[in-house]
Design a protein around this motif. Structure first.
Motif, PDB file in Angstrom:
ATOM      1  N   GLY A 277       0.898  -1.339   0.315  1.00  0.00           N
ATOM      2  CA  GLY A 277      -0.084   0.155   0.185  1.00  0.00           C
ATOM      3  C   GLY A 277       1.259   1.237   0.246  1.00  0.00           C
ATOM      4  N   SER A 278       0.193   2.792  -0.323  1.00  0.00           N
ATOM      5  CA  SER A 278       1.246   3.859   0.317  1.00  0.00           C
ATOM      6  C   SER A 278       1.252   4.029   1.099  1.00  0.00           C
ATOM      7  N   ALA A 279       2.520   4.541   1.503  1.00  0.00           N
ATOM      8  CA  ALA A 279       3.224   5.028   2.975  1.00  0.00           C
ATOM      9  C   ALA A 279       2.701   6.143   3.285  1.00  0.00           C
ATOM     10  N   VAL A 280       1.848   6.987   2.359  1.00  0.00           N
ATOM     11  CA  VAL A 280       2.315   8.437   2.913  1.00  0.00           C
ATOM     12  C   VAL A 280       1.609   8.694   4.390  1.00  0.00           C
ATOM     13  N   ALA A 281       0.756   8.228   4.381  1.00  0.00           N
ATOM     14  CA  ALA A 281       0.204   8.906   6.126  1.00  0.00           C
ATOM     15  C   ALA A 281       0.853   8.255   6.932  1.00  0.00           C
ATOM     16  N   LEU A 282       0.637   7.209   7.095  1.00  0.00           N
ATOM     17  CA  LEU A 282       2.057   6.190   7.868  1.00  0.00           C
ATOM     18  C   LEU A 282       3.122   7.583   7.961  1.00  0.00           C
ATOM     19  N   ASN A 283       3.405   7.715   6.808  1.00  0.00           N
ATOM     20  CA  ASN A 283       5.085   8.188   6.810  1.00  0.00           C
ATOM     21  C   ASN A 283       4.528   9.604   7.696  1.00  0.00           C
ATOM     22  N   TRP A 284       4.042  10.144   6.985  1.00  0.00           N
ATOM     23  CA  TRP A 284       3.620  11.253   7.592  1.00  0.00           C
ATOM     24  C   TRP A 284       3.208  11.051   9.123  1.00  0.00           C
ATOM     25  N   ALA A 285       2.748  10.533   9.177  1.00  0.00           N
ATOM     26  CA  ALA A 285       2.400  10.328  11.275  1.00  0.00           C
ATOM     27  C   ALA A 285       3.849  10.112  12.426  1.00  0.00           C
ATOM     28  N   ILE A 286       4.351   9.708  12.027  1.00  0.00           N
ATOM     29  CA  ILE A 286       6.080   9.515  11.615  1.00  0.00           C
ATOM     30  C   ILE A 286       6.766  10.286  11.962  1.00  0.00           C
ATOM     31  N   ASP A 287       6.519  11.621  10.752  1.00  0.00           N
ATOM     32  CA  ASP A 287       7.150  12.921  10.767  1.00  0.00           C
ATOM     33  C   ASP A 287       6.290  13.921  11.625  1.00  0.00           C
ATOM     34  N   SER A 288       5.331  13.648  12.074  1.00  0.00           N
ATOM     35  CA  SER A 288       4.758  14.483  12.186  1.00  0.00           C
ATOM     36  C   SER A 288       4.647  14.489  14.125  1.00  0.00           C
ATOM     37  N   VAL A 289       5.047  13.660  14.642  1.00  0.00           N
ATOM     38  CA  VAL A 289       3.978  14.026  15.850  1.00  0.00           C
ATOM     39  C   VAL A 289       5.585  13.500  17.102  1.00  0.00           C
ATOM     40  N   ARG A 290       5.332  13.855  17.495  1.00  0.00           N
ATOM     41  CA  ARG A 290       7.024  14.629  18.839  1.00  0.00           C
ATOM     42  C   ARG A 290       7.675  13.207  19.538  1.00  0.00           C
ATOM     43  N   GLY A 292       9.009  10.710  21.012  1.00  0.00           N
ATOM     44  CA  GLY A 292       8.810   9.832  22.275  1.00  0.00           C
ATOM     45  C   GLY A 292       7.093   9.792  22.452  1.00  0.00           C
ATOM     46  N   GLY A 293       6.260  10.100  21.270  1.00  0.00           N
ATOM     47  CA  GLY A 293       5.351   9.573  20.645  1.00  0.00           C
ATOM     48  C   GLY A 293       4.756   8.752  20.621  1.00  0.00           C
ATOM     49  N   THR A 294       2.974   8.943  20.324  1.00  0.00           N
ATOM     50  CA  THR A 294       2.450   7.732  20.049  1.00  0.00           C
ATOM     51  C   THR A 294       1.881   7.226  18.847  1.00  0.00           C
ATOM     52  N   VAL A 295       2.274   6.998  17.752  1.00  0.00           N
ATOM     53  CA  VAL A 295       1.525   6.579  16.313  1.00  0.00           C
ATOM     54  C   VAL A 295       0.505   5.118  16.475  1.00  0.00           C
ATOM     55  N   SER A 296      -0.662   5.699  16.612  1.00  0.00           N
ATOM     56  CA  SER A 296      -1.764   4.563  16.337  1.00  0.00           C
ATOM     57  C   SER A 296      -1.923   4.116  15.098  1.00  0.00           C
ATOM     58  N   VAL A 297      -2.092   3.194  14.458  1.00  0.00           N
ATOM     59  CA  VAL A 297      -2.485   2.401  13.126  1.00  0.00           C
ATOM     60  C   VAL A 297      -3.553   1.729  13.158  1.00  0.00           C
ATOM     61  N   LEU A 320       4.715   2.510  18.122  1.00  0.00           N
ATOM     62  CA  LEU A 320       4.066   2.153  17.055  1.00  0.00           C
ATOM     63  C   LEU A 320       2.641   1.124  18.001  1.00  0.00           C
ATOM     64  N   ARG A 321       1.583   1.414  17.455  1.00  0.00           N
ATOM     65  CA  ARG A 321      -0.186   0.842  18.268  1.00  0.00           C
ATOM     66  C   ARG A 321      -0.322   0.758  16.982  1.00  0.00           C
ATOM     67  N   MET A 322      -0.965  -0.666  17.032  1.00  0.00           N
ATOM     68  CA  MET A 322      -2.197  -1.055  15.749  1.00  0.00           C
ATOM     69  C   MET A 322      -2.361  -2.262  16.308  1.00  0.00           C
ATOM     70  N   ASN A 323      -3.568  -2.625  15.141  1.00  0.00           N
ATOM     71  CA  ASN A 323      -4.153  -3.815  15.183  1.00  0.00           C
ATOM     72  C   ASN A 323      -6.067  -3.628  14.269  1.00  0.00           C
ATOM     73  N   GLN A 324      -6.345  -4.757  13.677  1.00  0.00           N
ATOM     74  CA  GLN A 324      -7.257  -4.658  13.441  1.00  0.00           C
ATOM     75  C   GLN A 324      -8.280  -4.424  14.586  1.00  0.00           C
ATOM     76  N   CYS A 325      -9.340  -3.926  14.622  1.00  0.00           N
ATOM     77  CA  CYS A 325     -10.180  -3.482  15.910  1.00  0.00           C
ATOM     78  C   CYS A 325     -10.702  -4.576  16.779  1.00  0.00           C
ATOM     79  N   PRO A 326     -10.731  -5.343  17.801  1.00  0.00           N
ATOM     80  CA  PRO A 326     -11.608  -6.497  18.310  1.00  0.00           C
ATOM     81  C   PRO A 326     -12.904  -5.525  18.427  1.00  0.00           C
ATOM     82  N   VAL A 327     -13.787  -5.724  17.734  1.00  0.00           N
ATOM     83  CA  VAL A 327     -15.319  -5.372  17.491  1.00  0.00           C
ATOM     84  C   VAL A 327     -15.853  -5.228  19.487  1.00  0.00           C
ATOM     85  N   LYS A 328     -16.230  -6.348  18.833  1.00  0.00           N
ATOM     86  CA  LYS A 328     -16.910  -6.552  20.691  1.00  0.00           C
ATOM     87  C   LYS A 328     -16.697  -6.060  21.787  1.00  0.00           C
ATOM     88  N   ARG A 329     -15.717  -5.828  22.028  1.00  0.00           N
ATOM     89  CA  ARG A 329     -14.828  -5.953  23.163  1.00  0.00           C
ATOM     90  C   ARG A 329     -15.213  -4.069  22.954  1.00  0.00           C
TER      91      ARG A 329
END
Ligand SMILES: NC(=O)c1ccc[n+]([C@@H]2O[C@H](COP(=O)([O-])OP(=O)(O)OC[C@H]3O[C@@H](n4cnc5c(N)ncnc54)[C@H](O)[C@@H]3O)[C@@H](O)[C@H]2O)c1
Ligand SMILES: [Zn+2]
Ligand SMILES: [Zn+2]
Lengths: 382, 202
Positions: A277-290, A292-297, A320-329
């Motif tokens: 996939g195109s990682a533009v937004a992910l790269n922008w996220a990595i570059d615009s967070v402070r 020690g900050g957190t990127v949620s994907v 970096l934190r990420m997952n498919q959503c465990p919906v019912k939780r």
């Protein structure tokens, strides 16, 4: 029955198919009353997800009425109105028994890296989905819930994926009171993530997209501050300026594999399928967070490698934190928030399309025409 | 609220104190319904990430096994075919052969995914060709949904505001329609060649 069927990239049609049958004692067959098209369906529609087979029926957001149940089903009966999380999961494996429902190990023979998802290619288990009149729902005692009487059908559909995913995305950000939160993407997931960030005490919520009508929704629905990245030479620099040159505490990627903003990433990622996939937004996220900050994907990416700026993430000490959503939780808390009036998910619905016209619905949602944000699929009779 | 007003012209110096003060919790609570109701990070539904003993509704230790109606393709990183699986579209034809071959490689190997992607392209053409021998041949016009362009304001939606996707959307008709045009030209050339040969014989 009538069902949406994939015919190859950018091509779908509605066909006559057999009504699915019970294949396992804990299966149910559900007659779909309302469904939806998700941003994730676009990755399939564009042919980006490996092992997407011609003839498959998509659709992982749907609610309906129980039509038939298998012998071991205890919690549902024929006639119950149910909402079904997009995750297919067993409830008993190592992962499910710890709440990682989206990472179930018992439902997807094709891959170990992803759980089961309705109508989402063989890489996600080879299940036909709910953009049809009927759908097979495995583990009927685990995934589905009866729709509470007070809940609107349209809110219930949005609770099967888009809303819990946005809410989960905000949780992955580990937001603390006063945090500055940037959300990339003002689609359904991003809008719900932005709204949820406030519930978790964000002090400032900024939403980035290039579609003016969606940014408008981010302001009115999610009370967010917004910037159109197409109006800036360099959105990362702009975000630095807007955050005292430090960067945001938390950045959420609610865009995923089809991110715009870089022609080369688009062409290699979405047209030629040479990347996950195109990682533009992910790269922008990595570059615009402070630092020690957190990127949620929560944006989705394919299983092939993507050109991600990993070095910056290392050097900045990011989480970096990420997952498919465990919906019912997410459901009990989200039900409360809806009842209390903090969330009205169906506010983002823009189109209601009969199943017979789903090909036009996909085109409109994919090309972002007619100010489309969230298209629902209604049964053709209504 | 447009954010531009909040931007500070002169950056604060790089010091330890908290940055530009934000709205107070009182203002936020008044402006945003539900602000802070999930303030405590330890009291959010997905915290902690793993919750041993969570109730799921499962009344089995290991699920009963769904019967396999064909040798189900499976990742070699799995010990066995999972007890439950999808039964949509069994592998068939050339694409089916490529797919089965792809499953000889683990998910960690690029070959696995690249073969699957190749099989997907072959699969689409197998079906396009086969559809021409049926009463419902593939119709790239209705199936792409492009007929919705006028009704859904294709032009007005794309132009008049800054949209970053217009610079590559023109590629889509080529990706989708290109092979059809080539196949059409090929068919015309073939028919002509046959006609010429038939004409030559008389
Ligand atoms: N993790 C999960 O469980 C889960 C669940 C649902 C959806 N998803 C994924 O979330 C993503 C969003 O889903 P959606 O339904 O909101 O889709 P969507 O396509 O409606 O929204 C994506 C938005 O991102 C915008 N965008 C494109 N490039 C951008 C960029 N570089 N910066 C900022 N914005 C950009 C688009 O204009 C669009 O408004 C998709 O990748 C989808 O697959 C994940
Ligand atoms: Zn989805
Ligand atoms: Zn499981």
């Amino acid at each position: 029955m009538r069902a949406m069927v994939y015919r190859g990239p950018y091509k779908i049609r509605v066909e006559e198919k057999d009504i699915p049958r019970i294949e396992h004692p804990n299966d149910a067959i559900v007659r779909v009353t309302t469904g939806a098209i998700c941003g994730s369906d676009l990755h399939l529609y564009h042919g980006m997800m490996p092992d997407t087979r011609v003839g498959m029926t998509f659709g992982h957001e749907f609610v309906g009425v129980v039509h038939e149940v298998g012998l071991s089903v205890q919690n549902l009966a024929v006639g119950d109105r149910v909402m079904v999380p997009f995750n297919v999961y067993c409830g008993s494996c190592w992962f499910c028994s710890r709440g990682l429902f989206s990472n179930c190990h018992n439902v997807n023979p094709n891959a170990t890296a992803v759980g089961g998802i309705y109508g989402y290619s063989h890489t996600c288990g080879g299940y036909d989905g709910g953009q049809a009149e009927f759908v097979r729902v495995p583990f009927a005692d685990v995934g589905p819930s009866k729709i509470p009487d007070w809940m609107d059908e349209e809110d219930a559909v949005l609770l099967t994926d888009a809303l819990p995913t946005g809410y989960f995305g905000a949780q992955l950000g580990d937001i603390v009171e006063g945090d500055t939160v940037v959300v990339f993407g003002a689609g359904p997931v991003g809008l719900f993530a932005a709204k949820s960030a406030w519930l978790m005490g964000a002090g400032r919520v900024i939403v980035i997209d290039h579609l003016e009508y969606r940014l408008e929704k981010a302001r009115s629905f999610a009370h967010a501050e917004t910037y159109n990245f197409a109006e800036y030479d360099d959105i990362v620099v702009h975000l630095k300026k807007a955050t005292d040159y430090l960067g945001a505490d938390v950045v959420i990627d609610a865009v995923g594999a089809e991110a715009d903003g870089n022609f080369l990433q688009q062409v290699t990622g979405t047209k030629m399928k040479l990347q996950g996939g195109s990682a533009v937004a992910l790269n922008w996220a990595i570059d615009s967070v402070r630092k020690g900050g957190t990127v949620s994907v929560v944006g989705a990416y394919g299983p092939i490698f993507s050109a991600v700026k990993f070095g910056d993430a290392v050097n900045k000490g990011l989480t970096l934190r990420m997952n498919q959503c465990p919906v019912k939780r997410q459901w009990p808390r989200l039900f409360e928030h809806i009842r209390n009036g903090y969330l009205k998910p169906s506010d983002i619905v823009t189109h209601r399309i009969p199943l017979e016209h789903i090909a036009e619905g996909y085109h409109m949602f994919s090309a972002k025409l007619d100010d489309c944000i969230k298209p629902l699929i209604v049964s053709s009779a209504s | 609220m447009k954010g531009k007003a909040i931007m500070t012209e002169a950056p604060t110096p790089y010091i330890a104190e908290k940055r530009t003060p934000m709205e107070s919790p009182e203002t936020l609570r008044a402006r945003i319904p539900g602000w802070g109701v999930d303030l405590d990070p330890a009291d959010r539904p997905s915290f902690p990430r793993e919750q041993p003993g969570i109730q799921t509704g499962a009344h089995w230790d290991f699920p009963e096994r769904q019967p396999e109606s064909w040798p189900r393709e499976k990742s070699i990183e799995h010990a066995f075919v999972t007890p439950v699986f999808g039964t949509s579209t069994p592998p068939a034809g050339v694409s089916g052969a490529i797919r089965k071959y792809a499953y000889k490689y683990s998910e960690g190997r690029a070959a696995h995914w690249l073969l699957l992607i190749a099989a997907d392209r072959v699969n689409a053409w197998e079906h396009h060709l086969r559809s021409f021998a049926t009463l419902s041949p593939d119709n790239p016009v209705t199936e792409t949904g492009v007929l919705s362009e006028p009704a859904r304001h294709g032009l007005r939606s794309r132009f008049g505001s800054k949209r970053a996707d217009v610079n590559h959307q023109w590629i889509d008709p080529i990706v989708v329609g290109g092979p059809w045009v080539l196949a059409g030209l090929g068919a015309v050339a073939a028919v002509r060649a046959v006609a010429r040969r038939v004409a030559g014989r008389t």
